[in-house]
Design an enzyme around this catalytic site. Structure first.
Site, mmCIF file in Angstrom:
data_model
loop_
_atom_site.group_PDB
_atom_site.id
_atom_site.type_symbol
_atom_site.label_atom_id
_atom_site.label_comp_id
_atom_site.label_asym_id
_atom_site.label_seq_id
_atom_site.Cartn_x
_atom_site.Cartn_y
_atom_site.Cartn_z
ATOM 1 N N LYS A 1 19.545 8.343 50.664
ATOM 2 C CA LYS A 1 19.911 7.069 51.309
ATOM 3 C C LYS A 1 21.164 7.230 52.156
ATOM 4 O O LYS A 1 21.353 6.491 53.133
ATOM 5 C CB LYS A 1 20.077 5.961 50.269
ATOM 6 C CG LYS A 1 21.112 6.229 49.172
ATOM 7 C CD LYS A 1 22.495 5.708 49.506
ATOM 8 C CE LYS A 1 23.462 6.033 48.395
ATOM 9 N NZ LYS A 1 24.852 5.596 48.696
ATOM 10 N N THR B 1 24.168 0.453 51.304
ATOM 11 C CA THR B 1 24.812 1.565 52.009
ATOM 12 C C THR B 1 24.621 1.468 53.516
ATOM 13 O O THR B 1 25.494 1.869 54.289
ATOM 14 C CB THR B 1 24.263 2.911 51.495
ATOM 15 O OG1 THR B 1 24.345 2.937 50.075
ATOM 16 C CG2 THR B 1 25.056 4.076 52.046
#
Length: 342
Positions: free
Chosen positions: A194, A251
């Site tokens: 990610k 994120t």
């Protein structure tokens, strides 16, 4: 029952933003907390000022948290939290091995792969600490918000159910909720890759390409993560949970994210080396990109975003060329791409 009775002796190795935030959290939970730093001067400042002004300014370090530099003082740890950047995890595990009591619980909170051979961090840590009981803690959790006691939900993953319950008990409170997950490979892969997608969304934002482009990168990024995870033996449900899409959203969408911030600056045309030097902190996505690209080749998984970000970080393409290449790939079908990797 916890190993030490009403509390655990928990040592956190790594006094960056995340290690410091977890120390505050565990102190709130009445655990017996010690915080280690490799930097002796940082230890002196933390002891004198009770504030991590470099990595987590404005957060008071409770007085019951011990701070130390000599790893031999880790000898009484019942639970050891590895909160160092992923490139340092293997070395720190090796250095603490002589002092770690057999059977101690080791909780890794770093997100990445071993750069030497692209193994998952659990694999290299357990190789260095064969007598430990292992778990990871992962999910959408910025240190800045955890330290401010804002609501956060994460997962702990591993193969030892008793350990997972102990980790859940030690970390969980009214503002920090911990779910148990039994898919250790999936949680680790999702947490590492990610950061690559966060770099990509940052580049898009740096180019001012808009919300539509960011949403596309997050969604197709999740497809890439899922394809790689399935090829490496993970369970598909993990990627639609907290460790997958949850961590990906936070994120890719928050300015707390170092990876997104670095991507924004690279998208504006600045050199990777200058951006990283100025930030002064490890940007995990830079390491994860090359490792994820190598894993994609090894497992023959199509990961176009990862491939383009790798070319960008290697100065082969410009930020705009990177995004243009993604928009001009061959036509394909969305769902088939997720399920078969085509």
């Amino acid at each position: 029952m916890l190993l030490g009775g009403d509390y655990l002796k928990i040592h956190i190795l790594g006094a960056g933003s995340w290690g410091t935030a977890l120390a505050v959290l565990l102190s709130d939970n009445k655990q017996d907390v010690s915080l280690w730093s490799w930097d002796e001067s940082q230890v002196e400042l933390l002891l004198a000022e009770r504030e991590n002004k470099t990595f987590l300014p404005g957060v008071v370090l409770p007085g019951d948290i011990r701070v130390y530099h000599d790893l031999c003082l880790s000898v009484d740890a019942e639970m050891l939290v590895l909160a160092v950047p992923s490139p340092a995890a293997e070395e720190v595990a090796r250095r603490v091995r002589p002092y770690l009591t057999p059977g101690a619980i080791v909780v890794n909170v770093a997100k990445g792969f071993a750069s030497r051979d692209q193994r998952r961090l659990s694999q290299v840590i357990k190789e260095e600490l064969p007598d430990c009981r292992f778990a990871v803690l992962s999910g959408p959790s910025h240190a800045e918000e955890v330290a401010r006691r804002l609501p956060t939900t994460v997962v702990t993953a591993g193969e030892d159910e008793e350990v997972l319950y102990l980790v859940q008990e030690a970390f969980m409170n009214a503002v920090f909720r911990v779910y148990i997950n039994y898919d250790l490979p999936g949680v680790e892969i999702a947490g590492a890759v990610k950061n690559v997608i966060a770099l990509a969304t940052g580049v898009s934002d740096g180019l001012d390409l808009g919300d539509n482009a960011r949403a596309a990168l997050i969604t197709r990024g999740l497809a890439e993560i899922t394809r790689l995870g399935l090829a490496m033996g993970a369970q598909s449900a993990t990627f639609s949970g907290l460790a997958g899409v949850g961590d990906l959203i936070v994120t890719c969408g928050s300015y707390h994210s170092r990876n997104r911030r670095a991507g924004i600056e690279i998208g504006k045309g600045r050199l990777r080396e200058d951006v990283l030097s100025e930030m002064g902190m490890v940007v995990e996505g830079v390491y994860a990109t090359e490792n994820a690209y190598k894993l994609a080749q090894k497992y023959q998984v199509d990961m176009p975003i990862t491939e383009q970000i790798n070319l960008l970080l290697q100065h082969v393409v410009s930020p705009r060329e990177c995004m243009h290449a993604l928009m001009n790939r061959s036509k394909t079908a969305e769902m088939r791409g997720v399920e078969t990797g085509s």
